[in-house]
Write a protein that holds these residues in place. Structure first.
Motif, PDB file in Angstrom:
ATOM      1  N   ALA A  56      11.249 -28.473   4.426  1.00 26.97           N
ATOM      2  CA  ALA A  56      10.068 -28.742   5.251  1.00 26.97           C
ATOM      3  C   ALA A  56       9.699 -30.223   5.189  1.00 26.97           C
ATOM      4  O   ALA A  56       9.318 -30.821   6.201  1.00 26.97           O
ATOM      5  N   HIS A  57       9.817 -30.826   4.004  1.00 26.12           N
ATOM      6  CA  HIS A  57       9.511 -32.259   3.864  1.00 26.12           C
ATOM      7  C   HIS A  57      10.477 -33.082   4.712  1.00 26.12           C
ATOM      8  O   HIS A  57      10.078 -34.029   5.388  1.00 26.12           O
ATOM      9  N   PHE A  58      11.765 -32.742   4.679  1.00 29.64           N
ATOM     10  CA  PHE A  58      12.758 -33.432   5.510  1.00 29.64           C
ATOM     11  C   PHE A  58      12.392 -33.331   6.987  1.00 29.64           C
ATOM     12  O   PHE A  58      12.452 -34.315   7.724  1.00 29.64           O
ATOM     13  N   THR A  59      12.030 -32.147   7.423  1.00 26.76           N
ATOM     14  CA  THR A  59      11.689 -31.934   8.825  1.00 26.76           C
ATOM     15  C   THR A  59      10.481 -32.778   9.222  1.00 26.76           C
ATOM     16  O   THR A  59      10.461 -33.387  10.293  1.00 26.76           O
ATOM     17  N   GLU A  60       9.486 -32.841   8.342  1.00 27.89           N
ATOM     18  CA  GLU A  60       8.263 -33.579   8.652  1.00 27.89           C
ATOM     19  C   GLU A  60       8.442 -35.092   8.585  1.00 27.89           C
ATOM     20  O   GLU A  60       7.922 -35.824   9.422  1.00 27.89           O
ATOM     21  N   HIS A  61       9.199 -35.585   7.604  1.00 30.14           N
ATOM     22  CA  HIS A  61       9.251 -37.023   7.352  1.00 30.14           C
ATOM     23  C   HIS A  61      10.589 -37.689   7.677  1.00 30.14           C
ATOM     24  O   HIS A  61      10.662 -38.922   7.712  1.00 30.14           O
ATOM     25  N   GLY A  62      11.649 -36.909   7.843  1.00 28.98           N
ATOM     26  CA  GLY A  62      12.962 -37.499   8.119  1.00 28.98           C
ATOM     27  C   GLY A  62      13.691 -37.948   6.867  1.00 28.98           C
ATOM     28  O   GLY A  62      14.751 -38.562   6.948  1.00 28.98           O
ATOM     29  N   TYR A  63      13.142 -37.655   5.707  1.00 28.26           N
ATOM     30  CA  TYR A  63      13.771 -37.935   4.416  1.00 28.26           C
ATOM     31  C   TYR A  63      13.169 -36.999   3.384  1.00 28.26           C
ATOM     32  O   TYR A  63      12.173 -36.322   3.646  1.00 28.26           O
ATOM     33  N   GLY A  64      13.793 -36.959   2.223  1.00 26.62           N
ATOM     34  CA  GLY A  64      13.311 -36.088   1.155  1.00 26.62           C
ATOM     35  C   GLY A  64      14.284 -36.113   0.001  1.00 26.62           C
ATOM     36  O   GLY A  64      14.924 -37.130  -0.269  1.00 26.62           O
ATOM     37  N   TRP A  65      14.424 -34.991  -0.667  1.00 25.57           N
ATOM     38  CA  TRP A  65      15.369 -34.868  -1.775  1.00 25.57           C
ATOM     39  C   TRP A  65      16.692 -34.394  -1.194  1.00 25.57           C
ATOM     40  O   TRP A  65      16.845 -33.220  -0.853  1.00 25.57           O
ATOM     41  N   TRP A  66      17.646 -35.315  -1.074  1.00 35.53           N
ATOM     42  CA  TRP A  66      18.954 -34.983  -0.534  1.00 35.53           C
ATOM     43  C   TRP A  66      19.751 -34.143  -1.528  1.00 35.53           C
ATOM     44  O   TRP A  66      19.700 -34.376  -2.737  1.00 35.53           O
ATOM     45  N   GLN A  83      10.118 -38.542  -1.848  1.00 36.19           N
ATOM     46  CA  GLN A  83       9.196 -37.541  -1.332  1.00 36.19           C
ATOM     47  C   GLN A  83       7.766 -38.043  -1.484  1.00 36.19           C
ATOM     48  O   GLN A  83       7.436 -38.730  -2.456  1.00 36.19           O
ATOM     49  N   HIS A  84       6.926 -37.675  -0.529  1.00 36.89           N
ATOM     50  CA  HIS A  84       5.505 -38.018  -0.616  1.00 36.89           C
ATOM     51  C   HIS A  84       4.890 -37.272  -1.791  1.00 36.89           C
ATOM     52  O   HIS A  84       5.178 -36.087  -1.995  1.00 36.89           O
ATOM     53  N   CYS A  85       4.073 -37.957  -2.565  1.00 38.05           N
ATOM     54  CA  CYS A  85       3.374 -37.310  -3.678  1.00 38.05           C
ATOM     55  C   CYS A  85       2.388 -36.302  -3.103  1.00 38.05           C
ATOM     56  O   CYS A  85       1.637 -36.620  -2.179  1.00 38.05           O
ATOM     57  N   ASP A  86       2.396 -35.113  -3.647  1.00 36.53           N
ATOM     58  CA  ASP A  86       1.561 -34.033  -3.121  1.00 36.53           C
ATOM     59  C   ASP A  86       0.326 -33.788  -3.977  1.00 36.53           C
ATOM     60  O   ASP A  86      -0.181 -32.675  -4.054  1.00 36.53           O
ATOM     61  N   PHE A  87      -0.173 -34.840  -4.620  1.00 35.61           N
ATOM     62  CA  PHE A  87      -1.349 -34.689  -5.457  1.00 35.61           C
ATOM     63  C   PHE A  87      -2.167 -35.976  -5.417  1.00 35.61           C
ATOM     64  O   PHE A  87      -1.656 -37.042  -5.065  1.00 35.61           O
TER      65      PHE A  87
END
Length: 187
Positions: A56-66, A83-87
């Motif tokens: 979901a993070h990849f879909t939203e931001h175009g990057y994430g944990w590969w 990844q964007h910090c979620d806190f």
């Protein structure tokens, strides 16, 4: 998922996740050694939920944990990415780099090689100005990697991870930072 970026290094392919990655990911997520600096081993259901969140993070931001694949070898050894910090934290909003590899692939230089590719992507393609990284003081391997990547530590940035209860042994975290200017100026 084909539209998501793939990163290529001499030995590794950092790619979007596949359904086949979920079984080895669940095995890693359940391994007490791999999870020693995380709150604890995960159940397969928790591991699948994390894989869903990663996608979901990849879909939203175009990057994430590969997903990390060894060329000509193991098709899934773990993840490395941003990844964007979620806190909420004094340094947030922020994008953090992180890694988690299967124990049998530690000390092979894969995390460093993959992290360099991720940082190139973060600063050159995603246009980010700063990347942070954090872990507990006892995680000497990750702290060493942060320093080898050129990240800097300032004790004023230490924080108590809000996802963990006050008495948890892993609540205290050290924060490292890396600016785009520092990354581009490296020798």
């Amino acid at each position: 998922m084909d539209r998501l970026p793939t990163l290529d290094t001499p030995r590794l392919l950092l790619r979007p996740w596949r359904d086949a990655d979920r079984i080895p990911f669940a095995e890693q997520s359940g391994d007490p050694k791999v999870m020693s600096f995380f709150p604890g081993p995960m159940t397969p259901v928790e591991s699948d939920a994390l894989a869903d969140a990663i996608q979901a993070h990849f879909t939203e931001h175009g990057y994430g944990w590969w997903a990390v694949e060894v060329k000509g070898g193991d098709p899934f050894v773990g993840y490395v990415g941003i990844q964007h910090c979620d806190f909420a934290a004094p340094f947030a909003p922020a994008v953090a780099i992180g890694w988690r590899l299967a124990a049998e692939h530690w000390q092979e230089g894969y995390a460093h090689e993959a992290a360099e590719a991720v940082l190139d992507f973060a600063f050159d393609r995603a246009g980010l100005e700063e990347i942070v990284a954090f872990t507990v003081p006892a995680n000497l391997a990750s702290l060493g990697l942060m320093e080898r990547l050129g990240m800097t530590y300032d004790a004023r940035d230490d924080f108590q991870h809000p996802h963990l209860p006050p008495e948890h042994r892993l609540r205290h975290h050290l924060l490292y930072r890396l600016s785009r200017a520092a990354w581009q100026a490296r020798g």
